[in-house]
Scaffold this motif. Structure first.
Motif, PDB file in Angstrom:
ATOM      1  N   SER A  74     -69.441  13.243 -38.666  1.00  0.00           N
ATOM      2  CA  SER A  74     -69.542  14.859 -38.571  1.00  0.00           C
ATOM      3  C   SER A  74     -71.056  15.149 -39.124  1.00  0.00           C
ATOM      4  CB  SER A  74     -68.525  15.419 -39.513  1.00  0.00           C
ATOM      5  OG  SER A  74     -68.876  16.908 -39.973  1.00  0.00           O
ATOM      6  N   PRO A  75     -71.646  16.072 -38.469  1.00  0.00           N
ATOM      7  CA  PRO A  75     -73.088  16.511 -39.030  1.00  0.00           C
ATOM      8  C   PRO A  75     -73.082  17.066 -40.364  1.00  0.00           C
ATOM      9  CG  PRO A  75     -72.414  18.058 -37.152  1.00  0.00           C
ATOM     10  CD  PRO A  75     -71.227  16.721 -37.328  1.00  0.00           C
ATOM     11  N   ILE A  76     -71.857  17.609 -40.557  1.00  0.00           N
ATOM     12  CA  ILE A  76     -71.481  18.257 -42.073  1.00  0.00           C
ATOM     13  C   ILE A  76     -71.374  17.478 -43.210  1.00  0.00           C
ATOM     14  CG2 ILE A  76     -70.502  20.383 -43.190  1.00  0.00           C
ATOM     15  CD1 ILE A  76     -72.275  20.949 -40.623  1.00  0.00           C
ATOM     16  N   SER A  77     -70.917  16.209 -42.906  1.00  0.00           N
ATOM     17  CA  SER A  77     -70.378  15.177 -43.879  1.00  0.00           C
ATOM     18  C   SER A  77     -71.638  14.688 -44.607  1.00  0.00           C
ATOM     19  CB  SER A  77     -69.629  14.251 -43.421  1.00  0.00           C
ATOM     20  OG  SER A  77     -70.556  13.314 -42.510  1.00  0.00           O
ATOM     21  N   THR A  78     -71.187  13.936 -45.811  1.00  0.00           N
ATOM     22  CA  THR A  78     -72.108  13.316 -46.554  1.00  0.00           C
ATOM     23  C   THR A  78     -72.637  11.889 -45.897  1.00  0.00           C
ATOM     24  OG1 THR A  78     -70.369  11.961 -47.785  1.00  0.00           O
ATOM     25  CG2 THR A  78     -71.091  14.007 -48.793  1.00  0.00           C
ATOM     26  N   THR A  79     -72.039  11.222 -44.935  1.00  0.00           N
ATOM     27  CA  THR A  79     -72.577  10.363 -44.172  1.00  0.00           C
ATOM     28  C   THR A  79     -73.470  10.868 -43.054  1.00  0.00           C
ATOM     29  OG1 THR A  79     -70.558  10.367 -42.689  1.00  0.00           O
ATOM     30  CG2 THR A  79     -70.423   8.780 -44.476  1.00  0.00           C
ATOM     31  N   GLY A  80     -73.531  12.163 -42.952  1.00  0.00           N
ATOM     32  CA  GLY A  80     -74.211  12.624 -41.936  1.00  0.00           C
ATOM     33  C   GLY A  80     -75.868  12.219 -41.920  1.00  0.00           C
ATOM     34  N   ASP A  89     -61.586  18.062 -38.858  1.00  0.00           N
ATOM     35  CA  ASP A  89     -62.023  19.022 -40.003  1.00  0.00           C
ATOM     36  C   ASP A  89     -63.633  18.508 -40.264  1.00  0.00           C
ATOM     37  OD1 ASP A  89     -63.108  20.236 -42.219  1.00  0.00           O
ATOM     38  OD2 ASP A  89     -61.449  19.613 -43.472  1.00  0.00           O
ATOM     39  N   ILE A  90     -64.482  19.491 -39.846  1.00  0.00           N
ATOM     40  CA  ILE A  90     -66.062  19.274 -39.665  1.00  0.00           C
ATOM     41  C   ILE A  90     -66.279  19.133 -41.043  1.00  0.00           C
ATOM     42  CG2 ILE A  90     -66.427  20.791 -37.745  1.00  0.00           C
ATOM     43  CD1 ILE A  90     -67.515  22.900 -39.696  1.00  0.00           C
ATOM     44  N   TYR A  91     -65.908  19.156 -42.006  1.00  0.00           N
ATOM     45  CA  TYR A  91     -66.210  18.940 -43.614  1.00  0.00           C
ATOM     46  C   TYR A  91     -65.839  17.483 -43.925  1.00  0.00           C
ATOM     47  CZ  TYR A  91     -67.097  23.869 -44.441  1.00  0.00           C
ATOM     48  OH  TYR A  91     -67.835  25.052 -44.184  1.00  0.00           O
ATOM     49  N   LYS A  92     -65.076  16.702 -43.137  1.00  0.00           N
ATOM     50  CA  LYS A  92     -64.805  15.368 -43.479  1.00  0.00           C
ATOM     51  C   LYS A  92     -65.910  14.665 -42.785  1.00  0.00           C
ATOM     52  CE  LYS A  92     -59.536  15.889 -43.684  1.00  0.00           C
ATOM     53  NZ  LYS A  92     -58.347  15.503 -43.282  1.00  0.00           N
ATOM     54  N   ASN A  93     -65.756  13.362 -43.236  1.00  0.00           N
ATOM     55  CA  ASN A  93     -66.981  12.549 -42.906  1.00  0.00           C
ATOM     56  C   ASN A  93     -66.718  12.223 -41.417  1.00  0.00           C
ATOM     57  OD1 ASN A  93     -68.231  12.121 -45.300  1.00  0.00           O
ATOM     58  ND2 ASN A  93     -66.666  10.214 -45.886  1.00  0.00           N
ATOM     59  N   TYR A  94     -65.612  12.144 -40.558  1.00  0.00           N
ATOM     60  CA  TYR A  94     -65.412  11.709 -39.430  1.00  0.00           C
ATOM     61  C   TYR A  94     -64.735  12.808 -38.636  1.00  0.00           C
ATOM     62  CZ  TYR A  94     -67.480   7.249 -40.845  1.00  0.00           C
ATOM     63  OH  TYR A  94     -68.185   6.350 -41.336  1.00  0.00           O
ATOM     64  N   ILE A  95     -64.955  13.104 -37.479  1.00  0.00           N
ATOM     65  CA  ILE A  95     -64.230  14.030 -36.527  1.00  0.00           C
ATOM     66  C   ILE A  95     -63.564  13.075 -35.455  1.00  0.00           C
ATOM     67  CG2 ILE A  95     -64.468  15.753 -34.712  1.00  0.00           C
ATOM     68  CD1 ILE A  95     -66.553  16.882 -36.243  1.00  0.00           C
ATOM     69  N   LYS A  96     -62.153  13.061 -35.423  1.00  0.00           N
ATOM     70  CA  LYS A  96     -61.546  11.858 -34.552  1.00  0.00           C
ATOM     71  C   LYS A  96     -60.655  12.718 -33.259  1.00  0.00           C
ATOM     72  CE  LYS A  96     -60.603   9.306 -38.711  1.00  0.00           C
ATOM     73  NZ  LYS A  96     -59.575   8.838 -39.701  1.00  0.00           N
ATOM     74  N   ASP A 117     -81.703  20.025 -48.003  1.00  0.00           N
ATOM     75  CA  ASP A 117     -81.495  20.815 -49.337  1.00  0.00           C
ATOM     76  C   ASP A 117     -80.110  21.800 -49.044  1.00  0.00           C
ATOM     77  OD1 ASP A 117     -83.349  19.428 -50.508  1.00  0.00           O
ATOM     78  OD2 ASP A 117     -84.802  20.765 -50.145  1.00  0.00           O
ATOM     79  N   ILE A 118     -80.180  22.465 -48.096  1.00  0.00           N
ATOM     80  CA  ILE A 118     -79.097  23.613 -47.563  1.00  0.00           C
ATOM     81  C   ILE A 118     -77.781  22.527 -47.408  1.00  0.00           C
ATOM     82  CG2 ILE A 118     -78.098  24.938 -45.891  1.00  0.00           C
ATOM     83  CD1 ILE A 118     -81.310  25.877 -45.524  1.00  0.00           C
ATOM     84  N   LEU A 119     -77.600  21.447 -46.591  1.00  0.00           N
ATOM     85  CA  LEU A 119     -76.678  20.591 -46.485  1.00  0.00           C
ATOM     86  C   LEU A 119     -75.892  20.164 -47.759  1.00  0.00           C
ATOM     87  CD1 LEU A 119     -74.991  19.508 -43.917  1.00  0.00           C
ATOM     88  CD2 LEU A 119     -76.395  17.465 -44.020  1.00  0.00           C
ATOM     89  N   LYS A 120     -76.806  19.820 -48.789  1.00  0.00           N
ATOM     90  CA  LYS A 120     -76.383  19.346 -50.026  1.00  0.00           C
ATOM     91  C   LYS A 120     -75.440  20.447 -50.926  1.00  0.00           C
ATOM     92  CE  LYS A 120     -79.806  15.842 -51.107  1.00  0.00           C
ATOM     93  NZ  LYS A 120     -80.987  15.204 -51.716  1.00  0.00           N
ATOM     94  N   LYS A 121     -76.012  21.564 -50.467  1.00  0.00           N
ATOM     95  CA  LYS A 121     -75.042  22.824 -51.240  1.00  0.00           C
ATOM     96  C   LYS A 121     -73.994  23.033 -50.147  1.00  0.00           C
ATOM     97  CE  LYS A 121     -79.425  24.987 -52.788  1.00  0.00           C
ATOM     98  NZ  LYS A 121     -80.284  26.204 -52.779  1.00  0.00           N
ATOM     99  N   VAL A 122     -73.729  22.814 -49.037  1.00  0.00           N
ATOM    100  CA  VAL A 122     -72.679  22.801 -48.251  1.00  0.00           C
ATOM    101  C   VAL A 122     -71.684  21.769 -48.737  1.00  0.00           C
ATOM    102  CG1 VAL A 122     -71.592  22.408 -45.877  1.00  0.00           C
ATOM    103  CG2 VAL A 122     -73.686  23.538 -46.007  1.00  0.00           C
ATOM    104  N   TRP A 123     -72.124  20.382 -49.032  1.00  0.00           N
ATOM    105  CA  TRP A 123     -71.247  19.574 -49.645  1.00  0.00           C
ATOM    106  C   TRP A 123     -70.655  19.906 -50.903  1.00  0.00           C
ATOM    107  CZ3 TRP A 123     -75.339  15.181 -49.185  1.00  0.00           C
ATOM    108  CH2 TRP A 123     -75.609  15.032 -47.777  1.00  0.00           C
TER     109      TRP A 123
END
Length: 830
Positions: free
Chosen positions: A252-258, A237-244, A121-127
């Motif tokens: 990324s654990p912060i991403s929507t794919t996480g 960028d930790i907010y993107k789906n992938y950290i390259k 739930d917290i992660l969804k607010k981060v997104w």
């Protein structure tokens, strides 16, 4: 792998400071003796901490003195563990279950739920709020950036110290100390500092970095090495789906794919820098994938990440890297927006992933401050200069560094400069450095010239038999304004001497105006590439392969002379005009290039003499080079697209030239990182010769009768199986990076990688060109349907080998058509 990085890794593998006051390591278990992974371990009354790994182990270090650590995990009683001394290693810590709170707290073990999970739930607010944080929240931005890079030899023990490799260099071990992430003893081998201003415009999508100063020890003249080290770390960028990084895409654990990749646990809540935050622990749902483990703190009003640490899983499918650790800190701006202030990256390189194996640390510390926003600059400000040597930034005074460092070097870090400067002056170190240089570049360095490349010393083909080659180049430094290269070769079957010589000079550094020319007389497998090459010293593997499929009986002797003038009016865009003269004749006894020279088709010539003028446009957006001499080094060799356009004009009767013709060729290559699905490469080629020409001047579809991978060739085609004067081809290759095989229990430990590919070509040959031909070879083109073949393969075998199986898709009716081929490729890849 980047060549400069490969050089440095090889050097320190051949060799195979911070003074901490408190060191703690150990394993956390529960009442049943099971380990407790991902538990929090922090120094008491501090924010310095870590989490246990998959087997419950941890290491923690600080420059400050602490009397205790605090160990906690959801569902267990928080435990204070006193520290008896400043060094407390291999501790065994038992946590007790918090039975009284079972009714109030959900304990997540193994896979956690995606629903009714407060952490999710917290992660969804981060997104939802991620676009409102960082520099992306503003139209324009600028900030000051301080970067410190360091390479260290790790796991220093008596076997290393007493190794004969270090004879004459024993003093360096006085500078060894312990890493604050892994607990391993390490020895600094390289340090580089830089200070820059960074400017960006989010509306235009532009970014510019202005280097103010750069300082390093040990390798001050090797800009290739410094840029190679910097190229390890892509902007992530930790907010993107992938950290390259390392040519890989980590989820990324912060991403929507996480949410489909990680388990999340809401572990704690507390004030962090006077902001109330929630702590979330995360760890992978599956093994062997490109994932992290760790925890992050999230502010309860802006829903921005305040602090995060990311550590790669031990079983992640990445070569030569045992562990990657990232830590980022953010500060609040105007009570609403969080901006990054510190970014720490560490990679632990190793030949194996065994816990006690020796290796190399690559560390980067990035500090950012003096942010300014919404100060617009004109678009020309962001245009990169073609010529930007900036020699002054590499020779800044001590006063400059005292004023511009955003973080003071401690006493031991300052000592690194003293140690490394002394090390590079020792004879023993120079010997090791020379060995590593030869392995990376293929050249043996002498004063003012290099011998090599040594890898081309021996070769074989059916005309020359065993072949020996020797050569060299002038080399005074990587920024040489001129260079001469030459080689000589001898074949023991044809008993003939061959040679090549070329030279180039940089006339104007600001526009990169280069004058070049050369001559080569050699035996070649023509038709190994569709796109024309006038490289005087280049030679395809098809010309020297020891083992072939069938007879390689279509070799040619070529005498090639070239002259060109090139200029780079805009960075990474070059224009080249030139002229070349070729004499071509068959080298294989049973091969013919004969053509008719009269309308009655009664007179035949066996040699081609041809003068050609050419205009070539090349565009390589995103290419990064090191140095500003006549031959700059490309840092990011596989990370940018290439556009190539060539218009050639054959001129008859100039130097006894035989033909008038016009030829147009286009080439485009695009590497692609497709998120978590792996890496692809796509290329297309197209060309047309507008006038009739003989076999030796036609565009041959590049077959491959070797067992080795040759770029953009067709392994199930024989040499000269298809010949065209108009063509279009496409190649697509994809490496899944082990995403599929990592889910198969018996295979996942091998870290193999799945490869697929498809190639196709269409072409035709005019009747006029056919009428010229007197070679006796059947000239056919894939003009009815595009010829195609597809491939499946396995990569990362023993970490250096990939093998592909290629299948012909059509044109089985061609004489001696091969329906299947195997190729192998060797290389070092992350």
């Amino acid at each position: 792998m980047n060549k400069g990085l490969y050089l440095f890794l090889l050097l320190i593998f051949c060799l195979n400071l911070v003074h901490a006051q408190t060191k703690v390591s150990g394993r956390v278990i529960d009442n049943t003796g099971n380990t407790v992974p991902f538990a929090n371990v922090i120094f008491e009354n501090s924010s310095t901490g870590t989490t246990t790994d998959e087997v419950g182990e941890f290491y923690l270090q600080s420059e400050k003195d602490y009397e205790a650590i605090v160990v906690s995990f959801l569902g267990y009683k928080t435990l204070r563990v006193p520290l008896e001394s400043s060094v407390n290693l291999n501790m065994k810590i038992n946590l007790e279950e918090e039975t009284s709170s079972l009714d109030e707290v959900v304990i997540y073990r193994g896979k956690t739920s995606k629903k009714n999970n407060p952490a999710v739930d917290i992660l969804k607010k981060v997104w939802k709020n991620r676009r409102k944080n960082g520099v992306k929240a503003f139209d324009q931005y600028s900030y000051k950036e301080y970067e410190k890079l360091e390479f260290d030899l790790n796991t220093i023990d008596s076997t290393v110290i007493n190794n004969r490799l270090f004879n004459g260099m024993e003093f360096i071990f006085d500078y060894a100390d312990t890493n604050n992430v892994t607990g391993k003893t390490y020895l600094p081998m390289f340090i580089n500092e830089s200070v820059s201003w960074v400017y960006g415009d989010n509306e235009m999508g532009k970014k510019k970095e202005v280097l103010l100063g750069n300082k390093n020890s040990g390798f001050s003249q090797n800009r290739n090495l410094i840029n190679a080290v910097k190229d390890i770390y892509d902007d992530y960028d930790i907010y993107k789906n992938y950290i390259k990084f390392f040519d890989k895409s980590f989820v990324s654990p912060i991403s929507t794919t996480g949410i489909d990749t990680y388990n999340y646990i809401l572990s704690d809540s507390a004030f962090v820098d006077n902001k109330w935050c929630y702590n979330i622990i995360y760890y992978p749902r599956r093994e062997n994938e490109l994932t992290f483990r760790g925890n992050f703190w999230v502010n309860d009003t802006t829903w921005a990440v305040k602090n995060i640490n990311l550590e790669t899983s031990r079983d992640a499918n990445i070569n030569w890297v045992k562990q990657v650790y990232i830590e980022q800190d953010y500060e609040v701006l105007n009570d609403s927006v969080f901006i990054i202030t510190r970014d720490f990256f560490m990679a632990d390189f190793g030949l194996t992933k065994k816990k006690g194996s020796k290796g190399v640390y690559a560390k980067r510390t990035l500090l950012l401050n003096e942010y300014e926003f919404n100060k617009e600059k004109p678009e020309p400000f962001y245009q990169s200069q073609v010529y930007d040597p900036q020699p002054q930034v590499y020779d800044r005074s001590d006063e400059f560094w005292e004023a511009n460092r955003l973080e003071e070097l401690n006493k031991d870090e300052k000592g690194i400069y003293v140690m490394l400067d002394s090390l590079t002056k020792t004879r023993a170190f120079r010997r090791l450095y020379d060995i590593a240089t030869i392995a990376e570049s293929g050249y043996v360095e002498f004063d003012g010239w290099d011998y090599g490349p040594v890898y081309s010393t021996f070769g074989f083909n059916e005309v020359e038999g065993m072949r020996v080659r020797f050569g060299g180049r002038t080399y005074f430094g990587q920024n040489d304004p001129w260079r001469i290269q030459a080689y000589g070769a001898y074949g023991f079957r044809d008993n003939k001497f061959k040679y090549g010589i070329s030279g180039k000079v940089l006339l104007d550094p600001k526009s990169r105006l280069i004058l070049a020319g050369g001559n080569r007389r050699d035996v070649e497998q023509l038709g190994a590439s569709l796109t024309n090459s006038t490289d005087v010293l280049g030679r395809s593997l098809a010309s020297s392969s020891l083992i072939n499929v069938g007879d390689n009986d279509k070799l040619s002797s070529i005498n090639l002379s070239t002259f060109s003038l090139s200029i780079e009016p805009v960075k990474n865009f070059s224009l080249r005009v030139g002229a070349n003269y070729r004499e071509i004749r068959p080298a294989s006894p049973e091969f013919s290039l004969d053509y008719y020279v009269n309308e009655d088709r009664t007179i035949v010539h066996s040699e081609i003499h041809q003068t050609e003028l050419s205009t070539i446009l090349t565009y390589t957006p995103g290419r990064i080079v090191s140095g500003y001499g006549v031959e700059p080094n490309v840092v990011n060799e596989e990370d940018f697209p290439t556009f190539f356009l060539n218009y050639s004009l054959g001129v008859k009767d100039v130097f006894n030239s035989d033909f008038d013709y016009k030829k147009l060729q286009f080439f485009y290559n695009q590497p692609l990182l497709i998120g978590g699905l792996g890496r692809s490469n796509f290329s297309i080629e197209a060309g047309k010769t507008f006038d009739p020409v003989p076999l030796g001047l036609l565009s041959v579809v590049p077959g491959n009768q070797t067992y080795f991978a040759i770029y953009n060739s067709f392994p199930t085609l024989d040499f000269y199986e298809f010949v065209t004067d108009s063509y279009a081809s496409a190649h697509f290759d994809h490496n899944f990076n082990g995403r599929l095989l990592s889910r198969i229990p018996l295979l996942r430990e091998l870290n193999l990688r799945e490869l697929v590919g498809i190639s196709m070509v269409w072409g035709e040959i005019s009747e006029e060109s056919k009428m010229l031909d007197a070679s006796g070879l059947t000239l056919r083109a894939p003009d009815k349907d595009p010829y195609y073949e597809y491939s499946f393969g396995i990569g990362n075998i023993f970490k250096i080998l990939q093998i592909e199986a290629h299948f012909r898709g059509n044109y089985f009716q061609n004489p001696d058509a091969r329906s299947f081929a195997i190729t192998a490729d060797f290389g070092f890849h992350f």
